[in-house]
Write a protein that holds these residues in place. Sequence first.
Motif, PDB file in Angstrom:
ATOM      1  N   LYS A  83       0.833  -1.209   0.000  1.00 62.91           N
ATOM      2  CA  LYS A  83       0.000   0.000   0.000  1.00 62.91           C
ATOM      3  C   LYS A  83       0.867   1.258   0.000  1.00 62.91           C
ATOM      4  O   LYS A  83       0.420   2.318  -0.418  1.00 62.91           O
ATOM      5  CB  LYS A  83      -0.938   0.007   1.209  1.00 62.91           C
ATOM      6  CG  LYS A  83      -2.036  -1.023   1.115  1.00 62.91           C
ATOM      7  CD  LYS A  83      -2.907  -1.012   2.350  1.00 62.91           C
ATOM      8  CE  LYS A  83      -3.959  -2.098   2.275  1.00 62.91           C
ATOM      9  NZ  LYS A  83      -4.760  -2.171   3.502  1.00 62.91           N
ATOM     10  N   LEU A  84       2.119   1.125   0.463  1.00 64.34           N
ATOM     11  CA  LEU A  84       3.031   2.265   0.489  1.00 64.34           C
ATOM     12  C   LEU A  84       3.790   2.435  -0.822  1.00 64.34           C
ATOM     13  O   LEU A  84       4.487   3.429  -1.006  1.00 64.34           O
ATOM     14  CB  LEU A  84       4.033   2.111   1.635  1.00 64.34           C
ATOM     15  CG  LEU A  84       3.444   2.069   3.047  1.00 64.34           C
ATOM     16  CD1 LEU A  84       4.552   1.908   4.073  1.00 64.34           C
ATOM     17  CD2 LEU A  84       2.633   3.317   3.336  1.00 64.34           C
ATOM     18  N   LEU A  85       3.688   1.466  -1.712  1.00 64.48           N
ATOM     19  CA  LEU A  85       4.393   1.520  -2.985  1.00 64.48           C
ATOM     20  C   LEU A  85       3.482   2.042  -4.092  1.00 64.48           C
ATOM     21  O   LEU A  85       2.266   1.944  -3.999  1.00 64.48           O
ATOM     22  CB  LEU A  85       4.916   0.134  -3.361  1.00 64.48           C
ATOM     23  CG  LEU A  85       5.875  -0.521  -2.367  1.00 64.48           C
ATOM     24  CD1 LEU A  85       6.287  -1.906  -2.867  1.00 64.48           C
ATOM     25  CD2 LEU A  85       7.091   0.351  -2.116  1.00 64.48           C
ATOM     26  N   THR A  86       4.090   2.537  -5.147  1.00 62.58           N
ATOM     27  CA  THR A  86       3.338   3.017  -6.300  1.00 62.58           C
ATOM     28  C   THR A  86       3.001   1.824  -7.183  1.00 62.58           C
ATOM     29  O   THR A  86       3.863   1.002  -7.498  1.00 62.58           O
ATOM     30  CB  THR A  86       4.181   4.015  -7.105  1.00 62.58           C
ATOM     31  OG1 THR A  86       4.544   5.093  -6.246  1.00 62.58           O
ATOM     32  CG2 THR A  86       3.412   4.546  -8.299  1.00 62.58           C
ATOM     33  N   GLY A  87       1.740   1.710  -7.565  1.00 65.81           N
ATOM     34  CA  GLY A  87       1.310   0.636  -8.461  1.00 65.81           C
ATOM     35  C   GLY A  87       0.154  -0.141  -7.884  1.00 65.81           C
ATOM     36  O   GLY A  87      -0.251   0.039  -6.740  1.00 65.81           O
ATOM     37  N   ASN A  88      -0.389  -1.016  -8.733  1.00 62.35           N
ATOM     38  CA  ASN A  88      -1.469  -1.916  -8.329  1.00 62.35           C
ATOM     39  C   ASN A  88      -0.888  -3.294  -8.123  1.00 62.35           C
ATOM     40  O   ASN A  88      -0.241  -3.835  -9.013  1.00 62.35           O
ATOM     41  CB  ASN A  88      -2.554  -1.969  -9.417  1.00 62.35           C
ATOM     42  CG  ASN A  88      -3.199  -0.615  -9.642  1.00 62.35           C
ATOM     43  OD1 ASN A  88      -3.479   0.099  -8.698  1.00 62.35           O
ATOM     44  ND2 ASN A  88      -3.405  -0.267 -10.903  1.00 62.35           N
ATOM     45  N   PHE A  89      -1.135  -3.871  -6.973  1.00 67.94           N
ATOM     46  CA  PHE A  89      -0.581  -5.173  -6.616  1.00 67.94           C
ATOM     47  C   PHE A  89      -1.702  -6.125  -6.254  1.00 67.94           C
ATOM     48  O   PHE A  89      -2.690  -5.727  -5.646  1.00 67.94           O
ATOM     49  CB  PHE A  89       0.382  -5.039  -5.433  1.00 67.94           C
ATOM     50  CG  PHE A  89       1.585  -4.185  -5.735  1.00 67.94           C
ATOM     51  CD1 PHE A  89       2.739  -4.762  -6.256  1.00 67.94           C
ATOM     52  CD2 PHE A  89       1.554  -2.822  -5.511  1.00 67.94           C
ATOM     53  CE1 PHE A  89       3.843  -3.985  -6.538  1.00 67.94           C
ATOM     54  CE2 PHE A  89       2.667  -2.038  -5.790  1.00 67.94           C
ATOM     55  CZ  PHE A  89       3.811  -2.621  -6.308  1.00 67.94           C
ATOM     56  N   GLN A  90      -1.517  -7.386  -6.607  1.00 67.87           N
ATOM     57  CA  GLN A  90      -2.477  -8.427  -6.273  1.00 67.87           C
ATOM     58  C   GLN A  90      -1.712  -9.624  -5.737  1.00 67.87           C
ATOM     59  O   GLN A  90      -0.759 -10.093  -6.346  1.00 67.87           O
ATOM     60  CB  GLN A  90      -3.284  -8.836  -7.492  1.00 67.87           C
ATOM     61  CG  GLN A  90      -4.320  -9.892  -7.203  1.00 67.87           C
ATOM     62  CD  GLN A  90      -5.187 -10.186  -8.423  1.00 67.87           C
ATOM     63  OE1 GLN A  90      -5.103  -9.540  -9.452  1.00 67.87           O
ATOM     64  NE2 GLN A  90      -6.047 -11.166  -8.286  1.00 67.87           N
ATOM     65  N   ILE A  91      -2.144 -10.124  -4.576  1.00 65.91           N
ATOM     66  CA  ILE A  91      -1.520 -11.284  -3.961  1.00 65.91           C
ATOM     67  C   ILE A  91      -2.213 -12.536  -4.476  1.00 65.91           C
ATOM     68  O   ILE A  91      -3.422 -12.667  -4.359  1.00 65.91           O
ATOM     69  CB  ILE A  91      -1.643 -11.229  -2.415  1.00 65.91           C
ATOM     70  CG1 ILE A  91      -1.215  -9.885  -1.841  1.00 65.91           C
ATOM     71  CG2 ILE A  91      -0.869 -12.382  -1.778  1.00 65.91           C
ATOM     72  CD1 ILE A  91       0.193  -9.487  -2.057  1.00 65.91           C
ATOM     73  N   LEU A  92      -1.454 -13.419  -5.049  1.00 67.01           N
ATOM     74  CA  LEU A  92      -1.990 -14.695  -5.557  1.00 67.01           C
ATOM     75  C   LEU A  92      -1.320 -15.861  -4.880  1.00 67.01           C
ATOM     76  O   LEU A  92      -0.243 -15.780  -4.389  1.00 67.01           O
ATOM     77  CB  LEU A  92      -1.802 -14.804  -7.066  1.00 67.01           C
ATOM     78  CG  LEU A  92      -2.438 -13.699  -7.911  1.00 67.01           C
ATOM     79  CD1 LEU A  92      -2.058 -13.860  -9.361  1.00 67.01           C
ATOM     80  CD2 LEU A  92      -3.948 -13.744  -7.771  1.00 67.01           C
TER      81      LEU A  92
END
Length: 92
Positions: A83-92
């Motif tokens: 959440k502190l990083l730039t970008g969209n992340f998804q945990i798989l």
Amino acid sequence: MLKKINEGGVESDTGFSIQITGSDIMEYRENDRVVRINLGYNPQNSTVNIYVSKISRWNSLETQLISNIEKTIIADNIKSAVKLLTGNFQIL
């Protein structure tokens, strides 16, 4: 508490950190243990996928297995940290 330490890294005061080390690898550190997690980019939705479900051992070549409970904790920690990083992340 989480703190962004650089463009791809976050540290926690609870003992874990993440660092994106390349376009396809993230290192998750917890105390003296490390696991490298594969990343993948999905151009359809501009999301970086983090493949926590694929990890199995600490320190890559060690025999110390990562339990399902630990995977859940790792996934939760990463979810909070990105959440502190730039970008969209998804945990798989």
